[in-house]
Write an enzyme that holds these catalytic residues in place. Structure first.
Site, short mmCIF file in Angstrom:
data_model
loop_
_atom_site.label_atom_id
_atom_site.label_comp_id
_atom_site.label_asym_id
_atom_site.label_seq_id
_atom_site.Cartn_x
_atom_site.Cartn_y
_atom_site.Cartn_z
N GLY A 1 0.84 -1.20 0.00
CA GLY A 1 0.00 0.00 0.00
C GLY A 1 0.87 1.24 0.00
N CYS B 1 6.62 -0.51 6.96
CA CYS B 1 6.19 0.72 6.31
C CYS B 1 7.33 1.21 5.42
CB CYS B 1 5.86 1.78 7.37
SG CYS B 1 5.29 3.34 6.67
N LEU B 2 6.99 1.62 4.21
CA LEU B 2 8.01 2.13 3.29
C LEU B 2 8.66 3.41 3.84
CD1 LEU B 2 6.17 1.52 -0.11
CD2 LEU B 2 8.10 0.21 0.82
N GLN C 1 2.86 9.91 2.10
CA GLN C 1 4.22 9.38 2.05
C GLN C 1 5.02 9.94 0.88
OE1 GLN C 1 2.61 5.19 2.43
NE2 GLN C 1 4.57 4.95 3.46
N HIS D 1 -3.69 0.98 8.17
CA HIS D 1 -2.33 1.56 8.15
C HIS D 1 -2.30 2.79 7.23
CE1 HIS D 1 2.24 0.91 7.85
NE2 HIS D 1 1.99 1.72 6.84
N GLU D 2 -2.92 2.67 6.05
CA GLU D 2 -2.89 3.79 5.08
C GLU D 2 -3.77 4.94 5.54
OE1 GLU D 2 -0.57 3.41 3.26
OE2 GLU D 2 -0.39 1.25 3.05
N HIS E 1 -1.91 7.06 7.87
CA HIS E 1 -0.98 7.99 7.19
C HIS E 1 -1.71 9.28 6.80
CE1 HIS E 1 2.84 5.92 6.75
NE2 HIS E 1 2.31 4.87 6.14
O1 GNR Z 1 4.44 -2.57 2.17
C1 GNR Z 1 3.85 -2.50 3.25
N1 GNR Z 1 3.62 -3.64 3.93
C2 GNR Z 1 2.81 -3.71 5.03
C3 GNR Z 1 2.86 -4.88 5.79
C4 GNR Z 1 2.06 -5.02 6.89
C5 GNR Z 1 1.20 -4.01 7.25
C6 GNR Z 1 1.14 -2.84 6.52
C7 GNR Z 1 1.94 -2.69 5.41
S1 GNR Z 1 1.85 -1.25 4.47
C8 GNR Z 1 3.44 -1.19 3.78
C9 GNR Z 1 3.55 -0.08 2.76
C10 GNR Z 1 3.37 1.25 3.43
O2 GNR Z 1 4.20 1.81 4.08
N2 GNR Z 1 2.20 1.79 3.33
O3 GNR Z 1 1.93 2.94 3.97
NI NI Z 2 3.22 2.97 5.70
#
Ligand code: GNR
Ligand code: NI
Length: 170
Positions: free
Chosen positions: A46, A92-93, A51, A134-135, A138
């Site tokens: 995601g 998270c990236l 980001q 999670h998104e 953000h």
């Molecule tokens: O790539 C991603 N993997 C992930 C793994 C477990 C829970 C959430 C994520 S999201 C993350 C990419 C990202 O930072 N999205 O904001």
């Molecule tokens: Ni993230």
């Protein structure tokens, strides 16, 4: 299409609250396409516009194993969530090489606009439910490390600042 640079924790711009998209026009579609290209290139499941330093309520996701099921969520609204919580390892990236167990609602229902500006509903569970939450965090200026203890968060923060200094020198 273009690869976009990803902000890294603890960059203060990750704390900005994104504003709703007024009209899903070609500019928004270009952002969506660039975010999808960036997400696939970085092998993320995601990516939130926050980001890539665009403070609009846009999310892209793909939780399929074949990486061929892109999902676009514009102005997402959580309309239902299970009481039941589940823990899973999140990454998270914006926080590279960091994985921690976080509690999330097991199932969520989200209403959003798609790439054409059409409303749709997404019922998510498993990784997809984790990713949506999670998104959406953000977009509200929240990074998953904020759920950790202050001690753990501080260690991650220090590690990220050290990493940033090292990559700057390299
Ligand atoms: O790539 C991603 N993997 C992930 C793994 C477990 C829970 C959430 C994520 S999201 C993350 C990419 C990202 O930072 N999205 O904001
Ligand atoms: Ni993230």
């Amino acid at each position: 299409m273009a690869l976009l640079p990803i902000l890294k924790y603890p960059d203060p711009r990750l704390r900005e609250v994104a504003k709703p998209v007024a009209v899903v026009d070609d500019g928004v579609r270009r952002l969506v396409d660039d975010m999808l290209e960036t997400m696939y290139a970085q092998e993320g499941v995601g990516l939130a516009a926050t980001q890539v330093d665009v403070h609009r309520r846009v999310i892209v996701m793909d939780t399929s194993s074949e990486r061929n099921r892109p999902v676009v969520l514009i102005n997402p609204q959580l309309t239902a969530r299970s009481e039941e919580l589940g823990f899973s390892e999140e990454g998270c990236l914006s926080v590279p090489a960091t994985f921690e167990r976080i509690a999330r609602h097991e199932r969520v229902t989200v209403q959003a606009l798609d790439r054409e500006g059409q409303p749709f509903e997404l019922q998510a569970e498993g990784l997809s439910a984790v990713c949506v939450q999670h998104e959406m965090d953000h977009l509200d200026g929240k990074v998953f490390v904020e759920y950790l203890s202050p001690l753990k968060r501080d260690r991650i923060r220090t590690r990220m600042l050290k990493r940033a200094r090292e990559t700057q020198r390299a």
